[in-house]
Design a protein around this motif. Structure first.
Motif, PDB file in Angstrom:
ATOM      1  N   LEU A  35     -14.653  29.191 -81.706  1.00 40.27           N
ATOM      2  CA  LEU A  35     -14.446  30.198 -80.932  1.00 40.27           C
ATOM      3  C   LEU A  35     -14.211  31.679 -82.487  1.00 40.27           C
ATOM      4  CD1 LEU A  35     -10.396  28.451 -81.576  1.00 40.27           C
ATOM      5  CD2 LEU A  35     -12.361  29.281 -80.100  1.00 40.27           C
ATOM      6  N   GLU A  36     -14.656  31.178 -84.230  1.00 43.33           N
ATOM      7  CA  GLU A  36     -15.155  31.913 -84.303  1.00 43.33           C
ATOM      8  C   GLU A  36     -16.314  32.581 -83.981  1.00 43.33           C
ATOM      9  OE1 GLU A  36     -15.159  30.112 -88.177  1.00 43.33           O
ATOM     10  OE2 GLU A  36     -13.149  30.265 -88.720  1.00 43.33           O
ATOM     11  N   VAL A  37     -16.936  32.236 -83.887  1.00 44.58           N
ATOM     12  CA  VAL A  37     -18.501  32.391 -83.657  1.00 44.58           C
ATOM     13  C   VAL A  37     -18.227  33.642 -81.941  1.00 44.58           C
ATOM     14  CG1 VAL A  37     -20.475  32.041 -82.301  1.00 44.58           C
ATOM     15  CG2 VAL A  37     -20.200  31.155 -83.751  1.00 44.58           C
ATOM     16  N   ARG A  38     -17.324  32.936 -81.638  1.00 44.48           N
ATOM     17  CA  ARG A  38     -16.697  33.698 -80.193  1.00 44.48           C
ATOM     18  C   ARG A  38     -16.732  35.280 -80.464  1.00 44.48           C
ATOM     19  NH1 ARG A  38     -11.856  32.303 -77.572  1.00 44.48           N
ATOM     20  NH2 ARG A  38     -11.057  33.230 -78.776  1.00 44.48           N
ATOM     21  N   ASP A  39     -15.451  35.231 -81.346  1.00 49.90           N
ATOM     22  CA  ASP A  39     -14.832  36.579 -81.799  1.00 49.90           C
ATOM     23  C   ASP A  39     -16.474  37.571 -82.025  1.00 49.90           C
ATOM     24  OD1 ASP A  39     -12.654  35.077 -81.076  1.00 49.90           O
ATOM     25  OD2 ASP A  39     -12.022  35.078 -82.716  1.00 49.90           O
ATOM     26  N   VAL A  40     -16.686  36.926 -82.966  1.00 54.89           N
ATOM     27  CA  VAL A  40     -17.990  37.386 -83.578  1.00 54.89           C
ATOM     28  C   VAL A  40     -18.789  37.932 -82.507  1.00 54.89           C
ATOM     29  CG1 VAL A  40     -20.218  37.512 -85.467  1.00 54.89           C
ATOM     30  CG2 VAL A  40     -17.904  36.741 -86.056  1.00 54.89           C
ATOM     31  N   LEU A  41     -19.303  37.715 -82.093  1.00 53.16           N
ATOM     32  CA  LEU A  41     -19.757  38.095 -80.658  1.00 53.16           C
ATOM     33  C   LEU A  41     -19.054  39.322 -80.192  1.00 53.16           C
ATOM     34  CD1 LEU A  41     -22.057  34.901 -79.613  1.00 53.16           C
ATOM     35  CD2 LEU A  41     -22.626  36.700 -80.886  1.00 53.16           C
ATOM     36  N   ARG A  42     -17.821  38.566 -79.591  1.00 56.51           N
ATOM     37  CA  ARG A  42     -17.169  39.848 -79.386  1.00 56.51           C
ATOM     38  C   ARG A  42     -17.310  41.198 -79.517  1.00 56.51           C
ATOM     39  NH1 ARG A  42     -12.062  36.707 -76.365  1.00 56.51           N
ATOM     40  NH2 ARG A  42     -13.044  35.363 -74.334  1.00 56.51           N
ATOM     41  N   LEU A  43     -17.087  41.386 -80.957  1.00 62.24           N
ATOM     42  CA  LEU A  43     -17.126  41.899 -82.088  1.00 62.24           C
ATOM     43  C   LEU A  43     -17.671  42.917 -81.215  1.00 62.24           C
ATOM     44  CD1 LEU A  43     -15.654  43.965 -83.965  1.00 62.24           C
ATOM     45  CD2 LEU A  43     -16.462  42.761 -85.262  1.00 62.24           C
ATOM     46  N   GLU A  44     -19.118  42.346 -81.610  1.00 62.50           N
ATOM     47  CA  GLU A  44     -20.604  42.847 -80.916  1.00 62.50           C
ATOM     48  C   GLU A  44     -21.150  44.036 -80.024  1.00 62.50           C
ATOM     49  OE1 GLU A  44     -24.231  43.795 -83.340  1.00 62.50           O
ATOM     50  OE2 GLU A  44     -22.187  43.320 -84.272  1.00 62.50           O
ATOM     51  N   GLY A  45     -20.319  42.886 -79.484  1.00 63.98           N
ATOM     52  CA  GLY A  45     -20.472  43.493 -77.630  1.00 63.98           C
ATOM     53  C   GLY A  45     -19.420  44.714 -77.436  1.00 63.98           C
ATOM     54  N   SER A  46     -18.270  44.720 -78.226  1.00 68.19           N
ATOM     55  CA  SER A  46     -17.523  45.938 -78.079  1.00 68.19           C
ATOM     56  C   SER A  46     -18.069  47.066 -79.195  1.00 68.19           C
ATOM     57  CB  SER A  46     -15.937  45.888 -78.711  1.00 68.19           C
ATOM     58  OG  SER A  46     -16.031  45.262 -80.404  1.00 68.19           O
ATOM     59  N   LEU A  88     -24.062  41.684 -87.209  1.00 67.88           N
ATOM     60  CA  LEU A  88     -24.122  40.046 -86.668  1.00 67.88           C
ATOM     61  C   LEU A  88     -24.691  38.976 -87.403  1.00 67.88           C
ATOM     62  CD1 LEU A  88     -22.860  38.873 -84.426  1.00 67.88           C
ATOM     63  CD2 LEU A  88     -25.111  39.451 -83.334  1.00 67.88           C
ATOM     64  N   ALA A  89     -25.929  39.363 -87.816  1.00 69.23           N
ATOM     65  CA  ALA A  89     -26.453  38.127 -89.061  1.00 69.23           C
ATOM     66  C   ALA A  89     -25.967  37.895 -90.079  1.00 69.23           C
ATOM     67  CB  ALA A  89     -28.179  37.944 -88.764  1.00 69.23           C
ATOM     68  N   ASN A  90     -24.980  38.528 -90.900  1.00 71.67           N
ATOM     69  CA  ASN A  90     -24.583  37.940 -92.256  1.00 71.67           C
ATOM     70  C   ASN A  90     -22.944  37.378 -92.225  1.00 71.67           C
ATOM     71  OD1 ASN A  90     -26.472  39.366 -93.120  1.00 71.67           O
ATOM     72  ND2 ASN A  90     -25.479  41.751 -94.072  1.00 71.67           N
ATOM     73  N   ASP A  91     -22.423  37.483 -90.467  1.00 73.60           N
ATOM     74  CA  ASP A  91     -21.379  37.501 -90.139  1.00 73.60           C
ATOM     75  C   ASP A  91     -21.853  35.775 -88.727  1.00 73.60           C
ATOM     76  OD1 ASP A  91     -19.814  39.324 -90.506  1.00 73.60           O
ATOM     77  OD2 ASP A  91     -20.295  40.105 -88.484  1.00 73.60           O
ATOM     78  N   LEU A  92     -23.040  35.774 -88.520  1.00 71.78           N
ATOM     79  CA  LEU A  92     -23.179  34.451 -88.043  1.00 71.78           C
ATOM     80  C   LEU A  92     -23.307  33.688 -89.618  1.00 71.78           C
ATOM     81  CD1 LEU A  92     -25.014  35.052 -85.036  1.00 71.78           C
ATOM     82  CD2 LEU A  92     -22.217  34.467 -84.908  1.00 71.78           C
ATOM     83  N   ASN A  93     -24.378  34.346 -89.519  1.00 71.20           N
ATOM     84  CA  ASN A  93     -24.858  33.203 -91.040  1.00 71.20           C
ATOM     85  C   ASN A  93     -23.666  32.505 -92.463  1.00 71.20           C
ATOM     86  OD1 ASN A  93     -28.005  33.285 -91.429  1.00 71.20           O
ATOM     87  ND2 ASN A  93     -27.971  35.022 -91.893  1.00 71.20           N
ATOM     88  N   ALA A  94     -22.704  33.471 -92.588  1.00 73.51           N
ATOM     89  CA  ALA A  94     -21.614  33.388 -92.687  1.00 73.51           C
ATOM     90  C   ALA A  94     -20.961  31.810 -92.555  1.00 73.51           C
ATOM     91  CB  ALA A  94     -20.642  34.018 -93.529  1.00 73.51           C
ATOM     92  N   LEU A  95     -20.227  32.222 -91.222  1.00 73.96           N
ATOM     93  CA  LEU A  95     -19.897  30.950 -90.541  1.00 73.96           C
ATOM     94  C   LEU A  95     -20.417  29.856 -90.292  1.00 73.96           C
ATOM     95  CD1 LEU A  95     -18.710  32.880 -87.402  1.00 73.96           C
ATOM     96  CD2 LEU A  95     -17.283  31.682 -89.135  1.00 73.96           C
TER      97      LEU A  95
END
Length: 101
Positions: A35-46, A88-95
């Protein structure tokens, strides 16, 4: 032999119980992670959608047909900076770091 079987049954039940609890905990953590990864990717998509929506047709043609990467990169940096300071990379790495602990 009977004594061994009698002692092994409670041990196996305890092991099964612990394994079931661990499995449930891992499934819960992985679901939260997804769910957290989905939210990060949706933000990037927006961010991408906003960039495309606010650019003119001529700018989009310049980026795609003429291959003006510099202009696209400048517009992308500006779009990302307006939404957040993280990439995006920083957000995903943090997760990933958070879930692996």
């Amino acid at each position: 032999k009977d004594e061994l079987e009698r002692d092994d049954v409670p041990t196996l039940r305890l092991l099964e119980s612990q394994m079931s609890g661990w499995t449930l905990e891992m499934e819960t953590e992985m679901s939260k992670f997804r769910l957290e990864v989905r939210d990060v990717l949706r933000l990037e998509g927006s961010r991408c959608r906003e960039l495309v929506q606010r650019t003119s047709f001529l700018d989009q043609m310049r980026w795609t047909v003429l291959g003006d990467r510099r202009a696209f990169q400048e517009a992308w940096i500006k779009a990302v900076a307006e939404r957040s300071s993280d990439s995006l990379a920083n957000d995903l790495n943090a997760l990933v770091r958070e879930i692996s602990e």
